[in-house]
Design a protein around this motif. Structure first.
Motif, PDB file in Angstrom:
ATOM      1  N   LYS A  23       3.358   1.139   7.164  1.00  0.00           N
ATOM      2  CA  LYS A  23       2.688  -0.061   7.660  1.00  0.00           C
ATOM      3  C   LYS A  23       1.450  -0.594   6.939  1.00  0.00           C
ATOM      4  N   LYS A  24       1.179   0.088   5.945  1.00  0.00           N
ATOM      5  CA  LYS A  24       0.018  -0.302   4.925  1.00  0.00           C
ATOM      6  C   LYS A  24       0.416  -0.959   3.872  1.00  0.00           C
ATOM      7  N   LYS A  25       1.946  -1.089   3.692  1.00  0.00           N
ATOM      8  CA  LYS A  25       2.554  -1.771   2.700  1.00  0.00           C
ATOM      9  C   LYS A  25       2.680  -3.251   2.870  1.00  0.00           C
ATOM     10  N   THR A  26       2.667  -3.899   1.505  1.00  0.00           N
ATOM     11  CA  THR A  26       2.796  -5.514   1.774  1.00  0.00           C
ATOM     12  C   THR A  26       4.090  -5.950   0.918  1.00  0.00           C
ATOM     13  N   ILE A  50      11.214  -7.523   9.251  1.00  0.00           N
ATOM     14  CA  ILE A  50      10.304  -6.463   8.897  1.00  0.00           C
ATOM     15  C   ILE A  50       8.800  -6.481   9.316  1.00  0.00           C
ATOM     16  N   ALA A  51       8.437  -7.428   9.925  1.00  0.00           N
ATOM     17  CA  ALA A  51       7.175  -7.554  10.315  1.00  0.00           C
ATOM     18  C   ALA A  51       6.420  -6.469  10.959  1.00  0.00           C
ATOM     19  N   LYS A  52       7.240  -5.882  11.890  1.00  0.00           N
ATOM     20  CA  LYS A  52       6.572  -4.604  12.526  1.00  0.00           C
ATOM     21  C   LYS A  52       6.279  -3.175  11.759  1.00  0.00           C
ATOM     22  N   GLU A  53       7.157  -3.362  10.505  1.00  0.00           N
ATOM     23  CA  GLU A  53       7.012  -2.131   9.572  1.00  0.00           C
ATOM     24  C   GLU A  53       6.058  -2.365   8.421  1.00  0.00           C
ATOM     25  N   VAL A  54       5.814  -3.641   8.031  1.00  0.00           N
ATOM     26  CA  VAL A  54       4.882  -4.043   6.713  1.00  0.00           C
ATOM     27  C   VAL A  54       4.053  -5.176   7.173  1.00  0.00           C
ATOM     28  N   ASN A  55       3.039  -5.247   6.174  1.00  0.00           N
ATOM     29  CA  ASN A  55       2.461  -6.621   6.178  1.00  0.00           C
ATOM     30  C   ASN A  55       3.174  -7.666   5.338  1.00  0.00           C
ATOM     31  N   VAL A  56       3.415  -8.980   5.847  1.00  0.00           N
ATOM     32  CA  VAL A  56       4.165  -9.938   5.350  1.00  0.00           C
ATOM     33  C   VAL A  56       3.251 -11.152   4.904  1.00  0.00           C
TER      34      VAL A  56
END
Length: 351
Positions: A8-11, A37-43
């Motif tokens: 979650k904190k990865k971009t 992938i937007a729910k799992e990572v910052n895009v």
């Protein structure tokens, strides 16, 4: 897809640029991936001078006159850079390695791909040398637009052409060689009832009024400018006339007899849209003879066996379902970064 923990904190940063005549597909592919992938990572989308508009709902950062890509990457520090900017150069990618832990390129025919951590090639060329291990050349990784799913294998349901067959002419977003004009000029010489739909791309740099004047000289001929529903228009066609690149992949998802005119030598070298895959490839569009083009259009309209064989060959490829595999690659690169943020490998940092 099973969500991976601690992401979650990865971009993930996307950098898409209109290049190499690829048209709008790279931007559409990036939008599909970003939403998945937007729910799992910052895009985040990095936007340059020739970048398409990012999808709605996603943040973007500008590469402007006062900053370059390396400076932007240093500022945002993404965990993964997904890049589709045409052919890259090795010196730049080597510098990006010092900033970004993992780098994924799409359809990169430049030397920079050798420094990326993973390169996905859906546009296939005739290889001169064997590709490095981190290159995956596979047409099965083509990702169809969600809007195309309802027309998947539609060609199997289509009846033989009726009294007014439908030809769709579609040479992409820019049409650098103005093949739209050349094709319409030749098609105007056909002495049979024929419905012709000409799709003009968003970045078409030539005179559209000339096309409209030509269309007035032939019944049942229309010129359409964006917006239009590309999958729906393609599905309504009995024959499609288009360039190489990604367009034949989209046609093959639906299953429609298709004639290819290449925009340039690069497109001529692409190995996908060939006879064994259900296409008629006539080579460079600027050199095509009128008789060859008109014969190619007529054959699937007059010969049912040829029409069915083209559709069956396209659909046997089972294209369009590459999303899950590409997502697995993205999450693997996030979970197993190739380097630390300093540019050193993870093993170097542990020693």
């Amino acid at each position: 897809m099973i969500p991976i923990e601690n992401l979650k904190k990865k971009t993930v940063a996307f950098y898409i640029v209109r290049a190499d005549g690829k048209g709008s597909y790279p931007a559409r592919r990036a939008a599909v991936l970003a939403k998945a992938i937007a729910k799992e990572v910052n895009v985040l989308f990095i936007v340059g001078e020739n970048s398409p508009t990012p999808p709605d709902g996603f943040k973007s950062i500008l590469v402007g006159k006062k900053s370059n890509l390396l400076q932007v990457l240093t500022f945002i520090k993404p965990d993964l850079l997904i890049r589709d900017t045409g052919s890259t150069i090795s010196e730049e990618v080597e510098k990006i390695q010092e900033i970004v832990p993992s780098i994924l390129h799409f359809d990169d025919f430049g030397d920079g791909g050798k420094q990326a951590d993973f390169v996905i090639q859906t546009l296939l060329d005739d290889p001169v040398d064997e590709a490095p291990e981190h290159y995956v050349k596979d047409r099965q990784l083509f990702i169809a637009d969600p809007s195309m799913h309802k027309f998947k294998k539609h060609g199997l349901k289509k009846q033989p052409p009726g009294s007014l067959p439908h030809l769709v002419v579609s040479f992409g977003e820019e049409d650098e060689g103005n093949l739209t004009f050349r094709a319409l000029r030749h098609v105007s010489q056909l002495q049979i009832p024929l419905k012709v739909t000409v799709l003009v791309g968003e970045k078409y740099p030539h005179d559209v009024s000339t096309l409209r004047m030509m269309a007035l000289g032939r019944r049942n001929t229309i010129v359409q400018q964006p917006p239009y529903d590309l999958p729906e228009v393609y599905a309504s066609a009995d024959v499609i006339l288009c360039a190489s690149g990604y367009m034949p992949y989209e046609v093959a998802v639906i299953g429609i007899p298709c004639i290819i005119l290449s925009q340039n030598d690069f497109e001529v070298g692409l190995t996908f849209p060939k006879e064994q895959h259900g296409f008629v490839h006539l080579g460079l569009g600027r050199k095509v003879k009128q008789s060859n083009l008109l014969n190619a259009i007529m054959e699937p309209l007059l010969h049912e066996t040829l029409r069915k064989r083209a559709i069956e060959r396209q659909l046997s490829l089972k294209l369009g379902d590459g999303l899950d595999t590409v997502l697995e690659t993205i999450f693997y690169l996030l979970e197993h970064p190739k380097r630390g943020v300093s540019g050193k490998t993870m093993s170097d940092m542990l020693n």
